[in-house]
Design a protein around this motif. Sequence first.
Motif, PDB file in Angstrom:
ATOM      1  N   ASP A 122       0.820  -1.204   0.000  1.00 19.25           N
ATOM      2  CA  ASP A 122       0.000   0.000   0.000  1.00 19.25           C
ATOM      3  C   ASP A 122       0.858   1.260   0.000  1.00 19.25           C
ATOM      4  O   ASP A 122       0.464   2.281  -0.548  1.00 19.25           O
ATOM      5  CB  ASP A 122      -0.937   0.005   1.208  1.00 19.25           C
ATOM      6  CG  ASP A 122      -2.104  -0.950   0.999  1.00 19.25           C
ATOM      7  OD1 ASP A 122      -2.331  -1.330  -0.164  1.00 19.25           O
ATOM      8  OD2 ASP A 122      -2.768  -1.308   1.982  1.00 19.25           O
ATOM      9  N   ARG A 125       1.743   1.850  -3.459  1.00 12.97           N
ATOM     10  CA  ARG A 125       0.603   2.276  -4.262  1.00 12.97           C
ATOM     11  C   ARG A 125       0.179   3.706  -3.955  1.00 12.97           C
ATOM     12  O   ARG A 125      -0.592   4.291  -4.707  1.00 12.97           O
ATOM     13  CB  ARG A 125      -0.565   1.320  -4.067  1.00 12.97           C
ATOM     14  CG  ARG A 125      -0.237  -0.048  -4.678  1.00 12.97           C
ATOM     15  CD  ARG A 125      -1.460  -0.848  -4.935  1.00 12.97           C
ATOM     16  NE  ARG A 125      -2.313  -0.911  -3.763  1.00 12.97           N
ATOM     17  CZ  ARG A 125      -3.611  -1.147  -3.818  1.00 12.97           C
ATOM     18  NH1 ARG A 125      -4.191  -1.319  -4.966  1.00 12.97           N
ATOM     19  NH2 ARG A 125      -4.311  -1.215  -2.713  1.00 12.97           N
ATOM     20  N   THR A 126       0.646   4.268  -2.849  1.00 14.77           N
ATOM     21  CA  THR A 126       0.336   5.678  -2.618  1.00 14.77           C
ATOM     22  C   THR A 126       1.434   6.588  -3.157  1.00 14.77           C
ATOM     23  O   THR A 126       1.328   7.799  -3.070  1.00 14.77           O
ATOM     24  CB  THR A 126       0.140   5.998  -1.124  1.00 14.77           C
ATOM     25  OG1 THR A 126       1.250   5.481  -0.415  1.00 14.77           O
ATOM     26  CG2 THR A 126      -1.134   5.406  -0.591  1.00 14.77           C
ATOM     27  N   ARG A 326      -8.203  -0.006  -7.084  1.00 14.68           N
ATOM     28  CA  ARG A 326      -8.327   0.263  -5.652  1.00 14.68           C
ATOM     29  C   ARG A 326      -9.023  -0.895  -4.971  1.00 14.68           C
ATOM     30  O   ARG A 326      -9.790  -1.612  -5.594  1.00 14.68           O
ATOM     31  CB  ARG A 326      -9.190   1.502  -5.426  1.00 14.68           C
ATOM     32  CG  ARG A 326      -8.508   2.767  -5.808  1.00 14.68           C
ATOM     33  CD  ARG A 326      -9.445   3.925  -5.595  1.00 14.68           C
ATOM     34  NE  ARG A 326      -9.204   4.903  -6.633  1.00 14.68           N
ATOM     35  CZ  ARG A 326      -9.306   6.201  -6.465  1.00 14.68           C
ATOM     36  NH1 ARG A 326      -9.680   6.690  -5.320  1.00 14.68           N
ATOM     37  NH2 ARG A 326      -9.060   7.021  -7.449  1.00 14.68           N
ATOM     38  N   GLN A 327      -8.742  -1.013  -3.690  1.00 11.89           N
ATOM     39  CA  GLN A 327      -9.433  -2.041  -2.910  1.00 11.89           C
ATOM     40  C   GLN A 327     -10.905  -1.678  -2.816  1.00 11.89           C
ATOM     41  O   GLN A 327     -11.252  -0.507  -2.665  1.00 11.89           O
ATOM     42  CB  GLN A 327      -8.812  -2.099  -1.521  1.00 11.89           C
ATOM     43  CG  GLN A 327      -9.305  -3.240  -0.683  1.00 11.89           C
ATOM     44  CD  GLN A 327      -8.921  -3.036   0.772  1.00 11.89           C
ATOM     45  OE1 GLN A 327      -7.934  -2.390   1.074  1.00 11.89           O
ATOM     46  NE2 GLN A 327      -9.726  -3.565   1.670  1.00 11.89           N
ATOM     47  N   ARG A 328     -11.768  -2.664  -2.968  1.00  7.26           N
ATOM     48  CA  ARG A 328     -13.202  -2.371  -2.877  1.00  7.26           C
ATOM     49  C   ARG A 328     -13.765  -2.784  -1.554  1.00  7.26           C
ATOM     50  O   ARG A 328     -13.255  -3.663  -0.910  1.00  7.26           O
ATOM     51  CB  ARG A 328     -13.949  -3.099  -3.984  1.00  7.26           C
ATOM     52  CG  ARG A 328     -13.846  -2.350  -5.285  1.00  7.26           C
ATOM     53  CD  ARG A 328     -14.346  -3.208  -6.408  1.00  7.26           C
ATOM     54  NE  ARG A 328     -13.474  -3.085  -7.549  1.00  7.26           N
ATOM     55  CZ  ARG A 328     -13.690  -2.263  -8.570  1.00  7.26           C
ATOM     56  NH1 ARG A 328     -14.742  -1.507  -8.561  1.00  7.26           N
ATOM     57  NH2 ARG A 328     -12.858  -2.192  -9.572  1.00  7.26           N
TER      58      ARG A 328
ATOM     59  N   LYS B  12     -18.392   4.104   3.447  1.00  7.87           N
ATOM     60  CA  LYS B  12     -17.738   2.878   3.014  1.00  7.87           C
ATOM     61  C   LYS B  12     -18.449   1.681   3.620  1.00  7.87           C
ATOM     62  O   LYS B  12     -18.608   1.596   4.833  1.00  7.87           O
ATOM     63  CB  LYS B  12     -16.265   2.874   3.444  1.00  7.87           C
ATOM     64  CG  LYS B  12     -15.531   1.599   3.081  1.00  7.87           C
ATOM     65  CD  LYS B  12     -15.354   1.482   1.591  1.00  7.87           C
ATOM     66  CE  LYS B  12     -15.141   0.055   1.169  1.00  7.87           C
ATOM     67  NZ  LYS B  12     -15.044  -0.065  -0.306  1.00  7.87           N
ATOM     68  N   LEU B  57      -6.402   4.467  -1.703  1.00  6.43           N
ATOM     69  CA  LEU B  57      -6.192   3.020  -1.647  1.00  6.43           C
ATOM     70  C   LEU B  57      -7.505   2.263  -1.667  1.00  6.43           C
ATOM     71  O   LEU B  57      -7.580   1.137  -2.130  1.00  6.43           O
ATOM     72  CB  LEU B  57      -5.423   2.648  -0.378  1.00  6.43           C
ATOM     73  CG  LEU B  57      -3.961   3.054  -0.348  1.00  6.43           C
ATOM     74  CD1 LEU B  57      -3.376   2.829   1.033  1.00  6.43           C
ATOM     75  CD2 LEU B  57      -3.183   2.265  -1.385  1.00  6.43           C
ATOM     76  N   LEU B  58      -8.530   2.901  -1.147  1.00  7.47           N
ATOM     77  CA  LEU B  58      -9.804   2.223  -0.953  1.00  7.47           C
ATOM     78  C   LEU B  58     -10.873   2.998  -1.713  1.00  7.47           C
ATOM     79  O   LEU B  58     -10.914   4.225  -1.678  1.00  7.47           O
ATOM     80  CB  LEU B  58     -10.118   2.206   0.552  1.00  7.47           C
ATOM     81  CG  LEU B  58     -11.255   1.361   1.059  1.00  7.47           C
ATOM     82  CD1 LEU B  58     -10.986  -0.109   0.827  1.00  7.47           C
ATOM     83  CD2 LEU B  58     -11.423   1.603   2.559  1.00  7.47           C
ATOM     84  N   GLU B  59     -11.707   2.258  -2.406  1.00  7.12           N
ATOM     85  CA  GLU B  59     -12.768   2.873  -3.203  1.00  7.12           C
ATOM     86  C   GLU B  59     -13.950   3.215  -2.290  1.00  7.12           C
ATOM     87  O   GLU B  59     -14.495   2.329  -1.651  1.00  7.12           O
ATOM     88  CB  GLU B  59     -13.190   1.862  -4.270  1.00  7.12           C
ATOM     89  CG  GLU B  59     -14.253   2.333  -5.194  1.00  7.12           C
ATOM     90  CD  GLU B  59     -13.695   2.782  -6.529  1.00  7.12           C
ATOM     91  OE1 GLU B  59     -12.474   2.639  -6.736  1.00  7.12           O
ATOM     92  OE2 GLU B  59     -14.479   3.278  -7.335  1.00  7.12           O
ATOM     93  N   ARG B  80      -1.981  11.821  -4.666  1.00  7.13           N
ATOM     94  CA  ARG B  80      -0.776  11.167  -4.142  1.00  7.13           C
ATOM     95  C   ARG B  80       0.398  12.119  -4.079  1.00  7.13           C
ATOM     96  O   ARG B  80       1.251  12.013  -3.197  1.00  7.13           O
ATOM     97  CB  ARG B  80      -0.413   9.968  -5.028  1.00  7.13           C
ATOM     98  CG  ARG B  80      -1.366   8.825  -4.834  1.00  7.13           C
ATOM     99  CD  ARG B  80      -1.154   7.743  -5.833  1.00  7.13           C
ATOM    100  NE  ARG B  80      -2.313   6.837  -5.824  1.00  7.13           N
ATOM    101  CZ  ARG B  80      -2.439   5.799  -6.622  1.00  7.13           C
ATOM    102  NH1 ARG B  80      -1.496   5.508  -7.481  1.00  7.13           N
ATOM    103  NH2 ARG B  80      -3.511   5.051  -6.552  1.00  7.13           N
TER     104      ARG B  80
END
Lengths: 328, 322
Positions: A122, A125-126, A326-328, B12, B57-59, B80
């Motif tokens: 992660d 990924r940032t 992206r993580q869902r 979320k 990172l998270l949708e 970012r």
Amino acid sequence: MGSTATGARPAKRPRLWKRLPGAFSRQLLDNPVVRKELRGRMRGRRAFVVLTAYLLFLSCFTSVLYYTYATSAEQPYGPDSYLIGKIVFGGVVGAQILLVIFITPAFTAGTISGERERQTYDLLRTTLLSASRLVTGKLASALSYVVLLIVAAVPLESMAFLLGGVALEEVVISQLILLVTAVALGAVSTYLSSRMRTTLTATVISYAFAFLSTAGLPLLFMIFLPILGFVSGGLYGVQEPHWLVVVTLIYIGGFLLAINPFSALIASELVLVEEQTVFFFSVAMPVSGSPYSQIWLVSPWLIYVPFFALVALLAYWLTVRRVRRRQR
Amino acid sequence: MSAIIEMRGLSKAYGNRRESRLAVKDLTLSIKQGAVFGFIGPNGAGKTTTMRMLTTLLEPTSGEAWVAGCSVAKDPRGVRRAIGYMPDYFGVYDDMKVWEYLDFFAACYDVPAEERVGTTGDLLELVDLSHRRDDFVDSLSRGMKQRLCLARSLAHDPTVLILDEPASGLDPRARIEIRELLRELCSMGKTIFFSSHILSEVADICTHIGVIEDGRLVAAGNMEEMQRRLRPQRAVRMRLLGEAEARQAAKEALFHLEGVTDIQDPPDAPGEIVFDFGGDDANLSAVLTTLVTDHGLRIVSFSEESSGLEDVFLQVTQGIVS
Ligand SMILES: Nc1ncnc2c1ncn2[C@@H]1O[C@H](COP(=O)(O)OP(=O)(O)O)[C@@H](O)[C@H]1O
Ligand SMILES: [Mg+2]
């Protein structure tokens, strides 16, 4: 918020061929992942131990091959150096393929899942590192070591040159097949690494894939062969099969033969010896009733290389997509 | 001062379509440039989830967010570039040296090679790790690793820092060091959005706080405002000379004064009186004057009980945490 600047027109993108060198450099040469991986891999003793063990294994194998043949061949005029050359060369290439199959998954199945396990995935990924640069960097640095192993064995192969009987075409084709095998296995293992939660699962499935696509396919071929035999056996029977059936079966059988590294190598060699070509050739139509008198075929390596190059590209593309998501 | 982080209706839901539960519910919050925003909530409240959505990172299931003017959904690269993120775990490579680690991440942030040597040097200086430059990351202590991770999140000189529980799992000394670092970063003009479930460590460095509870933002604002809003009644404790009669007289007098409620004898301190007061400082001073001059009470001490953040927190989250 979220409004885009409308005043300045975006700068025109330069043409592809002008962007290409820069993109290549960013993906491979100026890629922090490549630098980090290579530094990590070459640090310590492991890399050199593996290389030494690999070369030792290959040398022993080659020597055994040489002496077994040289002493057992009971020809009246002494062992035929031309044949020894071919056998030593074939032996080295075969052993290399085996080693590539064993080593590539081990080096690539942990690339993405390892980052996840170290909790750095992660973080990466940032950053501004693009998904394609991450995947390319991982794959390229792992494969570069495999390529090093392949290249390091060239001196052993050159022994075959001294003995004679090995043509340049054979060397080029065999190295190409080795390279494509390594790239495809690496790309598929990397994809599995991005897909699976742990390195362990990714490694197990990568080996399963590696063995199925190399040892599994010949099995399939052996199952397929009797069918082919049965159908062509019809030649001598009462009823002749339709020529389209025969041609289709020959192409399917040929394809299965061509997408296995061992059989592709052997068959390409046979084509080279029998048909004197490395590209296209034709055989006589085995059945009557066809408007064509010949069946056109290609040397198996010409199927093998593009096929596994495509597999590699597909796996690479899927991995990049996976990493970008992206993580869902 | 404009909002540098803006969340609008951010939600979320984890899980699949049939069985999902909301970890963050309809979060609307904006954080001003230069603020040190403490994001407070018990474990499982949704702090990490919120931060992971902000860091692309998270949708998000629904809602929108912007960081430094860039949409989290549409311009993840812009976001970012603007943020430095430190998750609630270290994320270190064991086979890397300290300077290599920073150099690697700086390169990932597109810092040109010729600037990286200077950058990593400055960062190591900032987090006080220059002497460990050539050691392996693995050999560092937890506190040092945390400082290294903070340095990593600063590699590209971001304007916003998103730090998930930066002080958790550290010993008191390391905690103080991190706090000092945050203060220094704030003075460098960075906006800091950090989470914590321990309030006392937040209190003295935050300019703003937001309290999240079970995915819902229950309160947010700057520190003084929060303390005032959440505690309109200030508790006052006083001690006076004399026996029970004097205390009785004082209670009588207090009872008739405006703004005074809930007069009590604290069981822990005989001879003292505690009451709640709902006015400002001028009114409170008037109360004291009245008690002394009009009623002739001999007051020894008269002070406001400090309403610590812990109280604020308990008050805000009471009833929700069960
Ligand atoms: N990947 C996940 N899948 C399912 N549920 C999750 C996941 N991550 C967090 N949760 C749940 O979401 C809630 C909020 O978690 P989190 O954001 O980590 O809280 P905090 O950081 O405030 O402790 C928790 O109830 C947690 O169990
Ligand atoms: Mg958390």
